[in-house]
Design a protein around this motif. Structure first.
Motif, PDB file in Angstrom:
ATOM      1  N   LEU A   1       1.032  -1.074  -0.059  1.00 30.77           N
ATOM      2  CA  LEU A   1       0.515   0.148   0.025  1.00 30.77           C
ATOM      3  C   LEU A   1       0.955   1.489  -0.266  1.00 30.77           C
ATOM      4  CD1 LEU A   1      -2.570   1.533   0.174  1.00 30.77           C
ATOM      5  CD2 LEU A   1      -2.607   1.269   2.728  1.00 30.77           C
ATOM      6  N   ALA A   2       2.032   1.054   0.411  1.00 36.05           N
ATOM      7  CA  ALA A   2       2.579   2.506   0.788  1.00 36.05           C
ATOM      8  C   ALA A   2       3.332   2.760  -0.307  1.00 36.05           C
ATOM      9  CB  ALA A   2       3.751   2.628   1.479  1.00 36.05           C
ATOM     10  N   LYS A   3       4.053   1.850  -1.127  1.00 39.67           N
ATOM     11  CA  LYS A   3       4.119   1.660  -2.327  1.00 39.67           C
ATOM     12  C   LYS A   3       3.080   2.515  -3.877  1.00 39.67           C
ATOM     13  CE  LYS A   3       8.249   1.033  -1.789  1.00 39.67           C
ATOM     14  NZ  LYS A   3       9.537   1.573  -1.112  1.00 39.67           N
TER      15      LYS A   3
ATOM     16  N   ARG B   1       1.008   4.365  -3.236  1.00 43.70           N
ATOM     17  CA  ARG B   1      -0.061   5.888  -3.232  1.00 43.70           C
ATOM     18  C   ARG B   1       1.925   6.553  -3.967  1.00 43.70           C
ATOM     19  NH1 ARG B   1      -0.161   4.476   3.160  1.00 43.70           N
ATOM     20  NH2 ARG B   1      -2.110   3.901   3.656  1.00 43.70           N
TER      21      ARG B   1
ATOM     22  N   LEU C   1       0.871   5.896  -7.954  1.00 42.70           N
ATOM     23  CA  LEU C   1      -0.294   6.637  -8.154  1.00 42.70           C
ATOM     24  C   LEU C   1      -0.082   8.448  -8.095  1.00 42.70           C
ATOM     25  CD1 LEU C   1      -2.957   4.331  -6.429  1.00 42.70           C
ATOM     26  CD2 LEU C   1      -2.423   4.529  -8.377  1.00 42.70           C
ATOM     27  N   ALA C   2      -0.116   8.549  -7.133  1.00 42.37           N
ATOM     28  CA  ALA C   2       0.962  10.083  -7.127  1.00 42.37           C
ATOM     29  C   ALA C   2       1.936  10.526  -8.813  1.00 42.37           C
ATOM     30  CB  ALA C   2       1.587  10.233  -5.794  1.00 42.37           C
TER      31      ALA C   2
ATOM     32  N   GLU D   1      -8.935   1.505   0.122  1.00 42.35           N
ATOM     33  CA  GLU D   1      -7.971   2.574  -0.951  1.00 42.35           C
ATOM     34  C   GLU D   1      -7.603   2.274  -2.173  1.00 42.35           C
ATOM     35  OE1 GLU D   1      -3.974   5.081   0.164  1.00 42.35           O
ATOM     36  OE2 GLU D   1      -4.672   3.853   1.661  1.00 42.35           O
ATOM     37  N   LEU D   2      -7.349   0.873  -2.271  1.00 41.14           N
ATOM     38  CA  LEU D   2      -7.527   1.033  -3.773  1.00 41.14           C
ATOM     39  C   LEU D   2      -7.759   0.736  -5.043  1.00 41.14           C
ATOM     40  CD1 LEU D   2      -3.379  -0.442  -3.377  1.00 41.14           C
ATOM     41  CD2 LEU D   2      -4.113   1.767  -4.003  1.00 41.14           C
TER      42      LEU D   2
ATOM     43  N   ARG E   1      -9.356   2.843  -7.252  1.00 43.24           N
ATOM     44  CA  ARG E   1      -7.711   3.614  -7.925  1.00 43.24           C
ATOM     45  C   ARG E   1      -6.898   2.738  -8.949  1.00 43.24           C
ATOM     46  NH1 ARG E   1      -5.235   6.854  -3.438  1.00 43.24           N
ATOM     47  NH2 ARG E   1      -3.666   7.774  -4.923  1.00 43.24           N
TER      48      ARG E   1
END
Length: 467
Positions: free
Chosen positions: A25-27, A29, A32-33, A52-53, A56
């Motif tokens: 999840l950290a990667k 984010r 995706l940014a 969260e994903l 996205r």
């Protein structure tokens, strides 16, 4: 530099993450940014990952396949056991796909740095995976220094690049932009008044640009060698310079801090070997400044302590060239501190005298030996290694005690620093036994006994052990 830093555009490009936990999840984010087309594959997904994903990225609940990896620009592996990580890492390498395995730097082709995001301005800090927490701490320190609207400033400048290119000659553009980013216009943007900044910028660009501006020369002290002893002002000037003329005593570590596209000219001098005559150095500085360039004359230590900085400043002033001096930590103070030796001490020395042991050609130094011997305070000799035997003999001849403590500091403040200490009558023997070639300082006086260094006895003992 163990890894080459580069910024890669991931916008709308396929990126794969193998793993379904918090590391994945950290990667996700991060990529995706950056606008990546993201696929996440795992046998199971943590609830927070799915929440969260889900809208996205593509979440595929299965084991990854070779085709998944080969279809991607880069691959991240997170939250999987070591055997699976190594298996998929091998597949990625065979397919020529760049790979990052979370918390396993030995398997990584690249690492993800700590990032400061200011829109068009991105700052990243990497420790090559060795100490991620340190990278985050550095990011926090740097982030506190950067204005929140720095990205808007960069966007503003981008809007005027074409206009500046059309109105301002190529040789003046860098100077224009350097002035702009330090100008009240930039301050307006950072404070939120972009509309007012546009009016001021248009007026600035439309001014007459027909006259060639004379450049400027900064005579800068680089300190004794340790880049951390460089002053903040010296660092800023190095990073702004168009041309750098540097001496033999300027370390590679300090030069590496300069602007990468700056022209660099070695004009150093060794004993009886002047790579570039002094008159030519001065002529070069004047010529570069008349071309409108910002010139840094970079000298080891302080330019006004046995650095001929005064001569160069006078030559620039005579030629009506704008010139400034940026002092540096001189070798005597820097090297003495690095050897844990005070140059003055209430119990041992109430004064310190700097002299040079260098004379023209191979001549002996023309010093007032009776006066120097009578001082009984600290004497620091620059460039005195080759004349050490003469210096000790002259001082003893004129009354300085043969038992006076001495210290020899070679490459002071640098990683290869060497400190030797003994007595005045041992000075030449110390230099020979220690293999001192220079650059080195000779310190004569009671304070020299306080230095952290090796004695002649210690050096002789080492020689016997080696033999």
């Amino acid at each position: 530099m163990e890894q080459f830093p580069a910024y890669i555009s991931l916008r709308s490009r396929p990126v794969l993450i193998i793993g379904g936990g918090p590391g994945a999840l950290a990667k996700a984010r991060l990529v995706l940014a950056a606008g990546a087309d993201l696929t996440v594959i795992a046998p199971e997904f943590a609830s927070e990952v799915r929440e969260e994903l889900d809208a996205r990225a593509r979440l595929i609940k299965r084991e990854p396949a070779v085709a998944d990896i080969e279809a991607s620009v880069i691959v991240f592996i997170a939250d999987v056991d070591e055997s699976d990580a190594r298996r998929w890492a091998d597949v990625a390498r065979m397919g020529g796909v760049l790979l990052n395995v979370v918390d396993r730097p030995e398997l990584c082709d690249f690492t993800t740095p700590s990032i400061i995001d200011r829109g068009q301005v991105t700052v990243s800090i990497s420790t090559n995976g060795a100490a991620p927490v340190l990278g985050k701490k550095l990011r926090q320190n740097i982030e506190a220094l950067l204005p929140s609207r720095l990205g808007e400033l960069a966007e503003f400048a981008a809007k005027y690049r074409a206009s500046v290119r059309a109105r301002i000659p190529a040789q003046q553009r860098r100077a224009f932009w350097e002035k702009f980013f330090d100008s009240p216009i930039a301050a307006q943007i950072l404070s939120g008044d972009e509309w007012g900044a546009h009016e001021q910028m248009l007026a600035l660009i439309n001014r007459s640009q027909t006259e060639q501006e004379v450049g400027v020369v900064h005579i800068v002290g680089a300190g004794p060698g340790d880049p951390e002893l460089l002053t903040i002002k010296a660092l800023r000037l190095l990073q702004q310079a168009d041309v750098i003329l540097y001496d033999r005593l300027v370390s590679d570590e300090i030069l590496s801090l300069a602007r990468r596209d700056a022209e660099r000219f070695y004009v150093g001098k060794a004993k009886s070997n002047h790579a570039v005559p002094q008159e030519e150095i001065e002529a070069r500085m004047i010529a570069f400044a008349r071309e409108g360039k910002m010139v840094v004359r970079l000298k080891g230590g302080d330019p006004f302590v046995f650095g001929r900085g005064g001569e160069e400043l006078q030559a620039l002033q005579n030629a009506s060239i704008p010139s400034h001096v940026c002092p540096g930590v001189t070798a005597a103070t820097g090297c003495a501190a690095s050897a844990n030796m005070a140059l003055t001490h209430r119990d041992f020395a109430q004064a310190v005298t700097f002299v040079t042991g260098h004379a023209k050609g191979e001549a002996d130094p023309d010093l007032d030996w009776p006066a120097l011997s009578a001082l009984k305070n600290t004497l620091v000799v620059y460039m005195g290694v080759s004349k050490a035997a003469l210096i000790s003999a002259k001082l003893i001849e004129h009354g300085r005690a043969a038992s006076t403590p001495v210290a020899v500091i070679e490459n002071g403040t640098r990683s290869n620093q060497k400190v030797l200490k003994g007595t005045l009558c041992e000075l030449d023997d110390l230099i020979k036994a220690g293999g001192v070639k220079g650059p080195a300082l000779l310190v004569v006086g009671e304070v020299a006994a306080l230095a952290d260094g090796e004695t002649l006895t210690m050096l002789s003992g080492q020689e016997r052990l080696v033999a």
